[in-house]
Design a protein around this motif. Structure first.
Motif, PDB file in Angstrom:
ATOM      1  N   UNK A   3      63.027   6.249   0.829  1.00  0.00           N
ATOM      2  CA  UNK A   3      64.238   7.541   0.797  1.00  0.00           C
ATOM      3  C   UNK A   3      63.953   8.947   1.396  1.00  0.00           C
ATOM      4  N   UNK A   4      62.579   9.494   1.102  1.00  0.00           N
ATOM      5  CA  UNK A   4      62.479  10.908   1.703  1.00  0.00           C
ATOM      6  C   UNK A   4      62.731  10.741   3.372  1.00  0.00           C
ATOM      7  N   UNK A   5      62.587   9.793   4.284  1.00  0.00           N
ATOM      8  CA  UNK A   5      63.039   9.952   5.579  1.00  0.00           C
ATOM      9  C   UNK A   5      64.629  10.234   6.042  1.00  0.00           C
ATOM     10  N   UNK A   6      65.028   9.591   4.537  1.00  0.00           N
ATOM     11  CA  UNK A   6      66.123   9.301   4.759  1.00  0.00           C
ATOM     12  C   UNK A   6      67.264  10.553   4.691  1.00  0.00           C
ATOM     13  N   UNK A   7      66.105  11.462   3.459  1.00  0.00           N
ATOM     14  CA  UNK A   7      66.838  12.408   3.394  1.00  0.00           C
ATOM     15  C   UNK A   7      66.176  13.709   3.887  1.00  0.00           C
ATOM     16  N   UNK A   8      65.637  13.412   4.743  1.00  0.00           N
ATOM     17  CA  UNK A   8      64.922  14.591   5.917  1.00  0.00           C
ATOM     18  C   UNK A   8      65.412  14.308   7.135  1.00  0.00           C
ATOM     19  N   UNK A   9      65.643  12.917   7.505  1.00  0.00           N
ATOM     20  CA  UNK A   9      65.636  13.486   9.194  1.00  0.00           C
ATOM     21  C   UNK A   9      64.620  12.863   9.722  1.00  0.00           C
ATOM     22  N   UNK A  10      64.033  13.120   9.113  1.00  0.00           N
ATOM     23  CA  UNK A  10      62.347  12.697  10.341  1.00  0.00           C
ATOM     24  C   UNK A  10      61.979  11.113  10.038  1.00  0.00           C
ATOM     25  N   UNK A  11      62.015  10.513  11.522  1.00  0.00           N
ATOM     26  CA  UNK A  11      61.988   9.289  11.420  1.00  0.00           C
ATOM     27  C   UNK A  11      60.499   8.784  11.537  1.00  0.00           C
ATOM     28  N   UNK A  12      59.560   9.719  10.932  1.00  0.00           N
ATOM     29  CA  UNK A  12      58.673   9.607  11.168  1.00  0.00           C
ATOM     30  C   UNK A  12      57.649  10.125  12.378  1.00  0.00           C
ATOM     31  N   UNK A  13      55.773   9.342  12.277  1.00  0.00           N
ATOM     32  CA  UNK A  13      55.474   9.779  13.876  1.00  0.00           C
ATOM     33  C   UNK A  13      55.739   8.710  14.840  1.00  0.00           C
ATOM     34  N   UNK A  14      57.024   8.540  14.449  1.00  0.00           N
ATOM     35  CA  UNK A  14      56.861   6.843  15.975  1.00  0.00           C
ATOM     36  C   UNK A  14      58.077   8.063  16.766  1.00  0.00           C
ATOM     37  N   UNK A  15      58.545   9.239  16.290  1.00  0.00           N
ATOM     38  CA  UNK A  15      59.898   9.949  16.669  1.00  0.00           C
ATOM     39  C   UNK A  15      58.604  11.212  17.275  1.00  0.00           C
ATOM     40  N   UNK A  16      57.601  11.151  16.529  1.00  0.00           N
ATOM     41  CA  UNK A  16      56.568  12.696  17.386  1.00  0.00           C
ATOM     42  C   UNK A  16      56.142  12.212  18.483  1.00  0.00           C
ATOM     43  N   UNK A  17      55.493  11.264  18.091  1.00  0.00           N
ATOM     44  CA  UNK A  17      54.897  10.180  19.655  1.00  0.00           C
ATOM     45  C   UNK A  17      53.782  10.816  20.423  1.00  0.00           C
ATOM     46  N   UNK A  18      53.108  10.488  20.534  1.00  0.00           N
ATOM     47  CA  UNK A  18      51.464  10.521  20.771  1.00  0.00           C
ATOM     48  C   UNK A  18      51.213  12.072  21.592  1.00  0.00           C
ATOM     49  N   UNK A  19      51.987  13.351  21.754  1.00  0.00           N
ATOM     50  CA  UNK A  19      52.620  14.414  22.598  1.00  0.00           C
ATOM     51  C   UNK A  19      52.405  15.508  21.104  1.00  0.00           C
ATOM     52  N   UNK A  20      52.907  15.083  20.492  1.00  0.00           N
ATOM     53  CA  UNK A  20      52.634  16.127  19.465  1.00  0.00           C
ATOM     54  C   UNK A  20      51.448  15.720  18.293  1.00  0.00           C
ATOM     55  N   UNK A  21      51.165  14.384  18.253  1.00  0.00           N
ATOM     56  CA  UNK A  21      50.379  14.374  17.640  1.00  0.00           C
ATOM     57  C   UNK A  21      48.664  14.994  18.855  1.00  0.00           C
ATOM     58  N   UNK A  22      49.111  15.023  20.079  1.00  0.00           N
ATOM     59  CA  UNK A  22      47.473  15.727  20.432  1.00  0.00           C
ATOM     60  C   UNK A  22      47.630  17.205  19.741  1.00  0.00           C
ATOM     61  N   UNK A  23      49.155  17.833  20.441  1.00  0.00           N
ATOM     62  CA  UNK A  23      49.164  19.055  20.426  1.00  0.00           C
ATOM     63  C   UNK A  23      48.935  19.762  18.912  1.00  0.00           C
ATOM     64  N   UNK A  24      49.160  19.280  17.517  1.00  0.00           N
ATOM     65  CA  UNK A  24      48.543  19.567  16.362  1.00  0.00           C
ATOM     66  C   UNK A  24      47.269  19.065  16.053  1.00  0.00           C
ATOM     67  N   UNK A  25      46.651  18.201  17.049  1.00  0.00           N
ATOM     68  CA  UNK A  25      45.096  17.761  16.995  1.00  0.00           C
ATOM     69  C   UNK A  25      44.386  19.835  17.815  1.00  0.00           C
ATOM     70  N   UNK A  26      44.915  19.790  18.733  1.00  0.00           N
ATOM     71  CA  UNK A  26      44.369  21.391  19.303  1.00  0.00           C
ATOM     72  C   UNK A  26      44.927  21.820  18.769  1.00  0.00           C
ATOM     73  N   UNK A  27      45.792  22.246  18.016  1.00  0.00           N
ATOM     74  CA  UNK A  27      46.223  23.832  17.256  1.00  0.00           C
ATOM     75  C   UNK A  27      44.873  23.362  15.951  1.00  0.00           C
ATOM     76  N   UNK A  28      44.758  21.948  15.507  1.00  0.00           N
ATOM     77  CA  UNK A  28      43.746  22.096  14.550  1.00  0.00           C
ATOM     78  C   UNK A  28      42.321  22.888  14.770  1.00  0.00           C
TER      79      UNK A  28
END
Length: 179
Positions: A3-28
């Motif tokens: 339900x939350x994904x349907x409401x938010x329109x966010x498809x989860x980590x698969x949609x973000x991809x490894x590049x987004x995870x790397x960006x988050x990790x480096x920012x942290x």
């Protein structure tokens, strides 16, 4: 779809991809290193959160073992202990009594509420006051103990930054060289 994904329109980590995870990790990691210097941010904890989030999101294929996450956690604990006692050790090293060391610890705790200057001035004043009040030291030896606690606290800050760098290097070495 949950339900939350349907409401938010966010498809989860698969949609973000490894590049987004790397960006988050480096920012942290960058925020964690800043936190090793700026006392308002829990630097080592943010670095650990970056490593755990990276491992959790990408799973076993991330290249980061849980053993490395454990080692990074142990580095965090060791650094926190060292930082906590560094002011007291500095006071003792400069010739202070157990009262000066205790005052540096109490001053460090009180100084946390008066950031950022309280982290250096708290142990200094705490060691000085405890030496003067409880150990009955004259002004000069009490001040030397206070200065020693400030030097110890600064050494703790340097070690804190170095351990933060070691935590990040450990992460990258496990991700890129061990697997």
């Amino acid at each position: 779809m949950p339900m939350w994904d349907a409401i938010s329109g966010w498809g989860g980590w698969d949609e973000v991809g490894a590049g987004g995870v790397w960006l988050m990790t480096i920012c942290l990691f960058v925020m964690g290193l800043v936190g090793c210097i700026v006392p308002v941010i829990p630097g080592h904890l943010v670095i650990l959160m970056g490593a755990v989030a990276y491992r959790w999101i990408l799973g076993p294929d991330a290249g980061l073992s849980w053993w490395s996450v454990g080692a990074i956690s142990l580095l965090l604990i060791a650094s926190q202990v060292f930082e906590f006692v560094s002011g007291a050790a500095g006071a003792k090293w400069f010739g202070g009594t157990k009262w000066g060391a205790g005052g540096a610890i109490v001053g460090g705790i009180v100084g946390m509420f008066f950031m950022p200057f309280g982290l250096i001035l708290g142990p200094l004043f705490g060691a000085y006051l405890f030496e003067a009040m409880f150990a009955k030291q004259e002004h000069k030896p009490a001040m030397v103990s206070g200065v020693g606690s400030a030097v110890g606290t600064m050494a703790g800050l340097v070690v804190k930054v170095m351990v933060g760098l070691v935590m990040i290097i450990w992460f990258f070495s496990d991700v890129f060289f061990v697997h």
